[in-house]
Design a protein around this motif. Sequence first.
Motif, PDB file in Angstrom:
ATOM      1  N   ILE A  13      -3.988  32.001  26.901  1.00 40.58           N
ATOM      2  CA  ILE A  13      -3.808  30.939  25.908  1.00 40.58           C
ATOM      3  C   ILE A  13      -4.401  29.636  26.422  1.00 40.58           C
ATOM      4  CG2 ILE A  13      -2.097  29.503  24.715  1.00 40.58           C
ATOM      5  CD1 ILE A  13      -0.264  32.051  24.715  1.00 40.58           C
ATOM      6  N   VAL A  14      -4.063  29.268  27.645  1.00 42.26           N
ATOM      7  CA  VAL A  14      -4.558  28.022  28.231  1.00 42.26           C
ATOM      8  C   VAL A  14      -6.083  28.052  28.329  1.00 42.26           C
ATOM      9  CG1 VAL A  14      -4.607  26.639  30.359  1.00 42.26           C
ATOM     10  CG2 VAL A  14      -2.434  27.511  29.477  1.00 42.26           C
ATOM     11  N   ARG A  15      -6.636  29.158  28.754  1.00 45.64           N
ATOM     12  CA  ARG A  15      -8.100  29.270  28.890  1.00 45.64           C
ATOM     13  C   ARG A  15      -8.783  29.143  27.535  1.00 45.64           C
ATOM     14  NH1 ARG A  15     -12.399  33.272  29.654  1.00 45.64           N
ATOM     15  NH2 ARG A  15     -13.950  32.198  30.911  1.00 45.64           N
ATOM     16  N   SER A  16      -8.251  29.792  26.515  1.00 47.01           N
ATOM     17  CA  SER A  16      -8.881  29.703  25.198  1.00 47.01           C
ATOM     18  C   SER A  16      -8.834  28.271  24.661  1.00 47.01           C
ATOM     19  CB  SER A  16      -8.245  30.683  24.215  1.00 47.01           C
ATOM     20  OG  SER A  16      -6.927  30.307  23.907  1.00 47.01           O
ATOM     21  N   LEU A  17      -7.737  27.567  24.906  1.00 41.95           N
ATOM     22  CA  LEU A  17      -7.632  26.173  24.484  1.00 41.95           C
ATOM     23  C   LEU A  17      -8.617  25.291  25.253  1.00 41.95           C
ATOM     24  CD1 LEU A  17      -3.752  25.857  24.184  1.00 41.95           C
ATOM     25  CD2 LEU A  17      -5.408  25.955  22.316  1.00 41.95           C
ATOM     26  N   ASN A  18      -8.754  25.538  26.552  1.00 35.84           N
ATOM     27  CA  ASN A  18      -9.702  24.766  27.359  1.00 35.84           C
ATOM     28  C   ASN A  18     -11.142  25.005  26.927  1.00 35.84           C
ATOM     29  OD1 ASN A  18      -7.811  23.449  28.945  1.00 35.84           O
ATOM     30  ND2 ASN A  18      -7.828  25.011  30.527  1.00 35.84           N
ATOM     31  N   LEU A  19     -11.497  26.259  26.656  1.00 43.29           N
ATOM     32  CA  LEU A  19     -12.855  26.565  26.208  1.00 43.29           C
ATOM     33  C   LEU A  19     -13.154  25.908  24.865  1.00 43.29           C
ATOM     34  CD1 LEU A  19     -13.111  30.333  27.230  1.00 43.29           C
ATOM     35  CD2 LEU A  19     -14.338  28.402  28.254  1.00 43.29           C
ATOM     36  N   GLU A  20     -12.203  25.976  23.952  1.00 49.40           N
ATOM     37  CA  GLU A  20     -12.370  25.339  22.648  1.00 49.40           C
ATOM     38  C   GLU A  20     -12.511  23.829  22.813  1.00 49.40           C
ATOM     39  OE1 GLU A  20     -12.567  25.376  18.401  1.00 49.40           O
ATOM     40  OE2 GLU A  20     -12.599  27.033  19.803  1.00 49.40           O
ATOM     41  N   SER A  21     -11.697  23.249  23.658  1.00 45.10           N
ATOM     42  CA  SER A  21     -11.735  21.812  23.892  1.00 45.10           C
ATOM     43  C   SER A  21     -13.083  21.383  24.465  1.00 45.10           C
ATOM     44  CB  SER A  21     -10.603  21.415  24.840  1.00 45.10           C
ATOM     45  OG  SER A  21     -10.590  20.024  25.048  1.00 45.10           O
ATOM     46  N   LYS A  22     -13.601  22.128  25.426  1.00 48.56           N
ATOM     47  CA  LYS A  22     -14.907  21.797  26.022  1.00 48.56           C
ATOM     48  C   LYS A  22     -16.024  21.900  24.997  1.00 48.56           C
ATOM     49  CE  LYS A  22     -13.715  22.948  30.737  1.00 48.56           C
ATOM     50  NZ  LYS A  22     -13.887  23.845  31.868  1.00 48.56           N
ATOM     51  N   GLY A  23     -15.956  22.903  24.124  1.00 49.87           N
ATOM     52  CA  GLY A  23     -16.963  23.054  23.084  1.00 49.87           C
ATOM     53  C   GLY A  23     -16.951  21.896  22.107  1.00 49.87           C
ATOM     54  N   ILE A  24     -15.768  21.472  21.695  1.00 53.56           N
ATOM     55  CA  ILE A  24     -15.621  20.336  20.783  1.00 53.56           C
ATOM     56  C   ILE A  24     -16.116  19.062  21.466  1.00 53.56           C
ATOM     57  CG2 ILE A  24     -13.948  18.884  19.557  1.00 53.56           C
ATOM     58  CD1 ILE A  24     -14.376  21.605  18.215  1.00 53.56           C
ATOM     59  N   GLN A  25     -15.728  18.882  22.713  1.00 50.65           N
ATOM     60  CA  GLN A  25     -16.147  17.691  23.469  1.00 50.65           C
ATOM     61  C   GLN A  25     -17.672  17.631  23.565  1.00 50.65           C
ATOM     62  OE1 GLN A  25     -13.954  15.333  25.098  1.00 50.65           O
ATOM     63  NE2 GLN A  25     -15.795  14.162  25.384  1.00 50.65           N
ATOM     64  N   LEU A 109      -9.280  25.371  17.292  1.00 46.82           N
ATOM     65  CA  LEU A 109      -8.356  26.436  17.671  1.00 46.82           C
ATOM     66  C   LEU A 109      -6.908  26.081  17.359  1.00 46.82           C
ATOM     67  CD1 LEU A 109      -8.048  29.206  19.007  1.00 46.82           C
ATOM     68  CD2 LEU A 109      -7.884  28.022  21.194  1.00 46.82           C
ATOM     69  N   HIS A 110      -6.526  24.836  17.593  1.00 45.90           N
ATOM     70  CA  HIS A 110      -5.147  24.415  17.300  1.00 45.90           C
ATOM     71  C   HIS A 110      -4.814  24.658  15.831  1.00 45.90           C
ATOM     72  CE1 HIS A 110      -5.722  22.247  21.072  1.00 45.90           C
ATOM     73  NE2 HIS A 110      -4.419  22.138  21.144  1.00 45.90           N
ATOM     74  N   ASP A 111      -5.756  24.282  14.946  1.00 51.08           N
ATOM     75  CA  ASP A 111      -5.526  24.465  13.511  1.00 51.08           C
ATOM     76  C   ASP A 111      -5.452  25.934  13.154  1.00 51.08           C
ATOM     77  OD1 ASP A 111      -5.494  21.736  13.080  1.00 51.08           O
ATOM     78  OD2 ASP A 111      -7.596  21.642  12.478  1.00 51.08           O
ATOM     79  N   ARG A 112      -6.350  26.729  13.736  1.00 48.49           N
ATOM     80  CA  ARG A 112      -6.330  28.170  13.456  1.00 48.49           C
ATOM     81  C   ARG A 112      -5.022  28.783  13.923  1.00 48.49           C
ATOM     82  NH1 ARG A 112     -12.082  28.151  15.288  1.00 48.49           N
ATOM     83  NH2 ARG A 112     -11.353  28.985  17.248  1.00 48.49           N
ATOM     84  N   LEU A 113      -4.580  28.398  15.115  1.00 44.00           N
ATOM     85  CA  LEU A 113      -3.322  28.914  15.637  1.00 44.00           C
ATOM     86  C   LEU A 113      -2.157  28.453  14.766  1.00 44.00           C
ATOM     87  CD1 LEU A 113      -1.640  30.392  17.749  1.00 44.00           C
ATOM     88  CD2 LEU A 113      -1.734  28.335  19.166  1.00 44.00           C
ATOM     89  N   ALA A 114      -2.173  27.193  14.356  1.00 45.88           N
ATOM     90  CA  ALA A 114      -1.089  26.687  13.507  1.00 45.88           C
ATOM     91  C   ALA A 114      -1.005  27.475  12.205  1.00 45.88           C
ATOM     92  CB  ALA A 114      -1.293  25.198  13.223  1.00 45.88           C
ATOM     93  N   LYS A 115      -2.134  27.779  11.610  1.00 44.11           N
ATOM     94  CA  LYS A 115      -2.129  28.555  10.360  1.00 44.11           C
ATOM     95  C   LYS A 115      -1.581  29.958  10.592  1.00 44.11           C
ATOM     96  CE  LYS A 115      -5.694  26.030   7.953  1.00 44.11           C
ATOM     97  NZ  LYS A 115      -7.072  25.969   7.507  1.00 44.11           N
ATOM     98  N   LYS A 116      -1.967  30.578  11.709  1.00 41.75           N
ATOM     99  CA  LYS A 116      -1.448  31.913  12.015  1.00 41.75           C
ATOM    100  C   LYS A 116       0.059  31.862  12.255  1.00 41.75           C
ATOM    101  CE  LYS A 116      -5.770  33.791  13.667  1.00 41.75           C
ATOM    102  NZ  LYS A 116      -6.576  34.240  14.783  1.00 41.75           N
TER     103      LYS A 116
END
Length: 157
Positions: A13-25, A109-116
Amino acid sequence: MDSLEIIVSIRKIVRSLNLESKGIQKEFGLSITQLLCLGHLQKSPNYQSNHKELMNLLSLNSSTVTGIINRLEKRGYVVRLPKQGDKRVTSITLTASGIKLLEETPNVLHDRLAKKLDNLTDDNRLMIKNALEIITSAMQIHKLDASPLLTPEEPID
């Protein structure tokens, strides 16, 4: 499930959030917390919120939220508007540029997770919430803020 399996799941979970964050950044020059702040303003009445509400929403300390707002304001995505009658109180308001940016950013990712999570039953969401509270309590991190970055002053325990 043993403790190692739980730790591996948390690390995923932490890794997927970090990867998403780096991509957005990289693509937009914004952190996930900055996008969450903008997204909150977009959903708020009159596109406005206040400092304390953002602190509570993002689970961050005051200085971190101030830094986020300063960076967003510098880029023209938000403005601080003084409250009429009390100049000490300000509202953080989303600008047209901020709205445009949100239209261009991907569904993070946060939004996708929130919807799920929203699609789960109330019982399942409560079960997840309780499990996470047990983990944060066992790790003695329930009072730790949710800052996305470590600062040099913060000890790593």
